[in-house]
Every structure is written in structure tokens, then in C-alpha cells.
Design an enzyme around this catalytic site. Structure first.
Site, PDB file in Angstrom:
ATOM      1  N   HIS A  60       0.841  -1.198   0.000  1.00  0.00           N
ATOM      2  CA  HIS A  60       0.000   0.000   0.000  1.00  0.00           C
ATOM      3  C   HIS A  60       0.876   1.248   0.000  1.00  0.00           C
ATOM      4  O   HIS A  60       1.926   1.284   0.643  1.00  0.00           O
ATOM      5  CB  HIS A  60      -0.921  -0.012   1.222  1.00  0.00           C
ATOM      6  CG  HIS A  60      -1.963   1.047   1.196  1.00  0.00           C
ATOM      7  ND1 HIS A  60      -2.823   1.227   0.133  1.00  0.00           N
ATOM      8  CD2 HIS A  60      -2.287   2.010   2.108  1.00  0.00           C
ATOM      9  CE1 HIS A  60      -3.630   2.233   0.387  1.00  0.00           C
ATOM     10  NE2 HIS A  60      -3.326   2.731   1.575  1.00  0.00           N
ATOM     11  N   HIS A  72      -3.887   8.874   0.760  1.00  0.00           N
ATOM     12  CA  HIS A  72      -3.766   7.580   0.093  1.00  0.00           C
ATOM     13  C   HIS A  72      -5.102   7.157  -0.482  1.00  0.00           C
ATOM     14  O   HIS A  72      -6.164   7.513   0.043  1.00  0.00           O
ATOM     15  CB  HIS A  72      -3.222   6.506   1.050  1.00  0.00           C
ATOM     16  CG  HIS A  72      -4.012   6.299   2.293  1.00  0.00           C
ATOM     17  ND1 HIS A  72      -4.444   5.057   2.717  1.00  0.00           N
ATOM     18  CD2 HIS A  72      -4.461   7.176   3.237  1.00  0.00           C
ATOM     19  CE1 HIS A  72      -5.097   5.183   3.861  1.00  0.00           C
ATOM     20  NE2 HIS A  72      -5.132   6.450   4.196  1.00  0.00           N
ATOM     21  N   CYS A 161      -3.952   2.350  -5.426  1.00  0.00           N
ATOM     22  CA  CYS A 161      -3.134   3.279  -4.636  1.00  0.00           C
ATOM     23  C   CYS A 161      -1.787   3.567  -5.291  1.00  0.00           C
ATOM     24  O   CYS A 161      -1.226   4.659  -5.143  1.00  0.00           O
ATOM     25  CB  CYS A 161      -2.939   2.738  -3.220  1.00  0.00           C
ATOM     26  SG  CYS A 161      -2.029   1.167  -3.139  1.00  0.00           S
TER      27      CYS A 161
END
EC number: 2.3.1.135
Length: 231
Positions: A60, A72, A161
Site C-alpha cells: 500500500h 492515500h 493506490c
């Protein structure tokens, strides 16, 4: 009350990611998820840095905005179920994340470093060396991230992401994770037109041979993979 269909879909996606070793498509980040309340040395982060953590079966990414804030792109099933900002602003659990991936709902949100990292170790600007691309100035990176805050459609292959941070950092949306996942899946599935045929054949196999058939899993997985790979 739990929705059995969403529970099953979450489990299926988790198993698919495990099978494809999706977590190994990027650098291994030790200590992932070992303690959600662990302290972080945020004084070493600079506004515009790319932060990278291990989360469930994904790597991530986020953009550090300064003052213990990280922007994010985060899938979250709650965004499709409620408009209550008090609920959706809470830390996104792994199950909420996986179900958000399946339902393709997400937002570009701001969390603290602790909530973003979810107990994992943090790598800083690791993509600079991996992609070997020239980065924009850090202030421009942060400004781009701030301009995109809010709801956004989610796509495992086209808008995740990593696409978000690479656009902010380098000016182009790319995702080596997604590309490698796609390469893995397309070995099995060569043509999206096979989705309908596989679904029909799968349904027939379930009807005639029962849910315990060894054909059931492929019958479900193939159309599901095509759904996740669509834009």
C-alpha cells in the site's frame, strides 16, 4: 447482520491473491501488521515523500502531506453502504479494504501515519529506485495529492493506490503490482469473451455435478477474475 455473499467474495479474493503471490510482487516489508499502535519517527518524513507499507496481500502506498498526515487511495466497502462520515473516516480494516476492492469503491483520504501504516514498517521513496523515474518536486507531489482528495472509482488494474502515488510523484499513472497480477491471471484467461462461456459452463457443472465438484472453483474464479480486471 453479516452478508454471506460479501463474506464469500472477500474470502475468494483473499485466496486468489494468495494463489498469485500478489504480496510478493513488490519489495517484502518486514513487520507488516505487527502492532497498530506502534510509534513512527515522522520527523524523518518530508512533505511529498512516497510512503510504502505492507497491507494484507497488497503493498500500500501514500503521499506524506506533513504534520503526521498521509493521503492515500483506499478501497472501502462502507463508502457504498453509508454516507456517515464519522463511520467512514475510521481506520479501514482489512475486511473493509478487501470488500471495497471487490465492489470497486474507494476514496483518496487523509489519515495519520499510524492509521495509514496499520502497524507495518514504512519504506520511504522506495519507488524512486524501483521505477528509476525522475520525481517531481516534493511540494508539487503533495499539491497533486491534495487536489485529488475525495471519492474515486477503484480498479485493481487501472486505478489503485500505486497509480495514485505514481501520478503524484512522477506525472504518470503506472502500477507494477497490477501489471504483474494481470500477467499472472491472463495465463489462465486469454480473452474477456470467455467470461460468459465460463459462467454458463460453471453454472451447468454446478447444477449437474453439485457444489462439491472440482469444477466449481474454476467456474466461479474465472468470471470473478474478469470482473476484477475490468476497468
Amino acid at each position: 447482520m453479516k452478508n454471506p455473499m460479501l463474506e464469500a467474495a472477500s474470502l475468494l479474493l483473499e485466496k486468489l491473491l494468495l494463489i498469485s503471490n500478489f504480496k510478493l510482487f513488490s519489495v517484502s516489508v518486514p513487520g507488516g501488521g505487527t502492532g497498530k499502535n506502534r510509534p513512527y519517527e515522522i520527523s524523518s518524513f518530508v512533505r511529498g515523500d512516497v510512503l510504502e507499507v505492507s497491507r494484507t496481500h497488497f503493498i500500500h502506498y501514500g503521499i506524506y502531506l506533513g504534520e503526521n498526515r498521509v493521503a492515500h487511495l483506499m478501497p472501502d466497502i462502507l463508502l457504498a453502504l453509508t454516507n456517515d462520515k464519522e463511520r467512514t473516516q475510521k481506520v479501514v480494516s482489512n475486511k473493509r479494504l478487501l470488500l471495497g476492492v471487490i465492489c470497486k469503491v474507494a476514496s483518496i483520504r487523509v489519515d495519520t501515519v499510524e492509521d495509514f501504516a496499520y502497524g507495518a514498517d514504512i519504506l520511504v521513496n522506495h519507488l524512486d529506485g524501483t521505477l528509476k523515474k525522475k520525481s517531481l518536486l516534493n511540494e508539487e507531489v503533495a499539491r497533486r495529492a491534495e487536489q485529488q482528495l475525495g471519492l474515486t472509482p477503484y480498479s485493481l488494474l487501472w486505478n489503485n493506490c500505486e497509480h495514485f502515488v505514481t501520478y503524484c510523484r512522477y506525472g504518470s499513472r503506472i502500477s507494477p503490482q497490477a501489471e504483474k497480477f494481470y500477467d499472472t491471471v491472463k495465463i489462465i484467461i486469454r480473452d474477456q469473451r470467455s467470461s460468459l462461456a465460463s459462467a454458463v459452463l460453471g453454472l451447468a457443472s454446478i447444477v449437474y455435478t453439485g457444489l462439491a465438484s472440482y469444477m466449481t472453483l474454476p467456474a466461479i474464479c474465472i468470471p470473478f477474475c474478469l470482473w476484477m480486471m475490468s476497468g
